[in-house]
Design an enzyme around this catalytic site. Sequence first.
Site, PDB file in Angstrom:
ATOM      1  CD  GLU A  22       7.965  39.222  52.242  1.00  0.00           C
ATOM      2  OE1 GLU A  22       8.526  38.227  52.735  1.00  0.00           O
ATOM      3  OE2 GLU A  22       7.675  39.318  51.030  1.00  0.00           O
ATOM      4  CE1 TYR A  52      35.838  31.941  63.990  1.00  0.00           C
ATOM      5  CE2 TYR A  52      37.051  30.073  63.153  1.00  0.00           C
ATOM      6  CZ  TYR A  52      36.716  30.899  64.193  1.00  0.00           C
ATOM      7  OH  TYR A  52      37.246  30.698  65.430  1.00  0.00           O
ATOM      8  CD  GLU A  71      14.446  30.922  45.756  1.00  0.00           C
ATOM      9  OE1 GLU A  71      13.588  30.022  45.794  1.00  0.00           O
ATOM     10  OE2 GLU A  71      14.218  32.085  46.137  1.00  0.00           O
ATOM     11  CE  LYS A  97      10.888  36.759  54.419  1.00  0.00           C
ATOM     12  NZ  LYS A  97      10.563  37.266  53.086  1.00  0.00           N
TER      13      LYS A  97
END
Length: 118
Positions: A22, A52, A71, A97
Site C-alpha cells: 500500500e 473552505y 483513524e 479508502k
Amino acid sequence: MKGKVALSGMAFYGYHGYYTEENKLGNHYTVDLIVETELTAMNDELESTINYEKLYNSTKEVMLQPLKLLETLAYRIGKKILKENTEAIKVYVKVIKHQPPIGGICDHAFVELELERE
C-alpha cells in the site's frame, strides 16, 4: 447563530496503509469535512466565516504524509482544522479508502471521527 461549513468528496491519491504494498502502490481516497462554527457577522465577507479553500489545503497537507491507519489520518485532519481555525467549534471528518486490499471485493472502507475544541 451556529452554522456549518462543509466540503464533500475531496479526492486524493495517497500512500497510506498498514501493508508495504500500500505504501508503494498508493490508493484513491475521498475526504468529507463538516466544520461547526458561530456565524455572527453575516456581512458577506470571507473573514466572517471559515474559508473552505483553507480547509481543503489543510486536508491536503495531511493527506500528503503517509500514515498506516485511516483513524490516524482522520484524527490529524481534524486536529489541524481545529488548530488553524480558531472559530471552529467542532469538526466531523470522514476518510474513505477506495478498493481496500482485504482479499475480496469491497468498494471502500471508511473511518468517521468528530472532534470538539477543548
